[in-house]
Design an enzyme around this catalytic site. Structure first.
Site, PDB file in Angstrom:
ATOM      1  N   LYS A  42       1.081  -1.178  -0.075  1.00 47.51           N
ATOM      2  CA  LYS A  42       0.116  -0.158  -0.429  1.00 47.51           C
ATOM      3  C   LYS A  42       1.024   1.608   0.123  1.00 47.51           C
ATOM      4  O   LYS A  42       0.357   2.200  -0.615  1.00 47.51           O
ATOM      5  CB  LYS A  42      -1.087  -0.300   1.133  1.00 47.51           C
ATOM      6  N   GLY A  43       1.898   1.130   0.440  1.00 45.88           N
ATOM      7  CA  GLY A  43       3.007   2.187   0.856  1.00 45.88           C
ATOM      8  C   GLY A  43       2.391   3.271  -0.280  1.00 45.88           C
ATOM      9  O   GLY A  43       3.355   4.610  -0.232  1.00 45.88           O
ATOM     10  N   ASP A  99       7.235   2.391  -2.413  1.00 45.00           N
ATOM     11  CA  ASP A  99       7.915   4.091  -1.423  1.00 45.00           C
ATOM     12  C   ASP A  99       9.523   4.065  -0.672  1.00 45.00           C
ATOM     13  O   ASP A  99       9.666   5.053  -0.340  1.00 45.00           O
ATOM     14  CB  ASP A  99       6.974   3.849  -0.555  1.00 45.00           C
ATOM     15  N   ASP A 102      14.550  -0.088   0.788  1.00 39.45           N
ATOM     16  CA  ASP A 102      15.203  -1.174   2.410  1.00 39.45           C
ATOM     17  C   ASP A 102      16.493  -2.126   1.922  1.00 39.45           C
ATOM     18  O   ASP A 102      17.261  -2.145   1.788  1.00 39.45           O
ATOM     19  CB  ASP A 102      14.120  -0.945   2.945  1.00 39.45           C
ATOM     20  N   LYS A 130      16.768   4.182   1.542  1.00 36.37           N
ATOM     21  CA  LYS A 130      18.271   3.446   3.033  1.00 36.37           C
ATOM     22  C   LYS A 130      19.297   2.837   2.321  1.00 36.37           C
ATOM     23  O   LYS A 130      18.625   1.706   2.668  1.00 36.37           O
ATOM     24  CB  LYS A 130      16.376   2.631   3.408  1.00 36.37           C
ATOM     25  N   PHE A 151      13.175   4.433  11.124  1.00 38.80           N
ATOM     26  CA  PHE A 151      11.826   4.099  10.558  1.00 38.80           C
ATOM     27  C   PHE A 151      11.384   5.523  10.387  1.00 38.80           C
ATOM     28  O   PHE A 151      10.752   5.905  10.728  1.00 38.80           O
ATOM     29  CB  PHE A 151      11.168   3.204  11.349  1.00 38.80           C
ATOM     30  N   ARG A 164      -0.125   6.749   7.431  1.00 41.36           N
ATOM     31  CA  ARG A 164      -0.254   7.003   5.795  1.00 41.36           C
ATOM     32  C   ARG A 164      -0.871   7.965   5.601  1.00 41.36           C
ATOM     33  O   ARG A 164      -0.050   8.542   4.378  1.00 41.36           O
ATOM     34  CB  ARG A 164      -0.466   5.701   5.056  1.00 41.36           C
TER      35      ARG A 164
END
Ligand code: XMP
Ligand code: MG
Length: 178
Positions: A42-43, A99, A102, A130, A151, A164
């Site tokens: 969903k990000g 999004d 990482d 990141k 985070f 969100r």
């Protein structure tokens, strides 16, 4: 909700200005290619909405969903496809919109999965990178910002499915994560 934010990393204005530039660059690269923009839910939903509106070219919008984090702030390494594509990507120019990159485990898995469907080309566009936490070798051609190892939430990114809808990107106060 905004009282839970300890630090703002990227303001609404900073996000918009970077995304306008990124969209213009991608529109130039994909002119006449009718790229298939695939957002990873969903990000990426907020980023995708702004990115495609910054691209003045024909393009197609698609969605995929994966789950990798649950409610934790570190990746378990397990990636699961929870919503598949509804269209054929063979011979199409695919741009995977994420999004945040990482560990790279999610995109590494997804790129392998999509490659099997034989797109004409495939690139990654990630709003945030990141690099400190990378475990898999994943190359993103298009990047918004390189973020420190913390985070982050907002602008689509969640902590336990919350935040969100924050319009900017920030880091929560430490007590919220406890
Ligand atoms: P990996 O580690 O597979 O992670 O590259 C990709 C997915 O993990 C989530 N993620 C985050 N979500 N704040 C979030 O809200 C973060 O700092 C963060 N780091 C990773 C995200 O859903 C991404 O798609
Ligand atoms: Mg998430």
């Amino acid at each position: 909700m905004q009282n839970d934010v300890g630090k703002v990393l990227y303001t609404v204005e900073e996000l918009q200005s970077r995304i306008q530039a990124l969209g213009a660059e991608m529109a130039a690269d994909y002119k006449d290619k009718n790229p298939m923009m695939i957002a990873v839910l969903k990000g990426s939903f907020v980023f995708m909405a702004d990115l495609v509106r910054a691209m003045d070219i024909h393009c197609q919008i698609e969605f995929l969903a994966v789950s990798s984090y649950g409610n934790q702030t570190t990746n378990t390494g397990a990636v699961r496809l929870t919503k598949d594509l509804t269209c054929d990507i063979a011979d199409r120019h695919v741009i995977v919109v994420e999004d945040i990159l990482d560990s790279g485990l999610t995109l590494n898995y997804l790129m392998g999965y999509l490659k099997n469907r034989q797109p004409a080309s495939m690139e990654i566009c990630t709003l945030l990178d990141k690099p400190d936490r990378r475990q898999a070798n994943v190359y993103a051609k298009y990047k918004g910002f390189t973020v420190p190892n913390a985070f982050v939430v907002g602008y689509g990114l969640d902590y336990a499915e919350q935040y969100r809808n924050l319009p900017y990107i920030g880091v929560l106060k430490p007590e919220i994560y406890e």
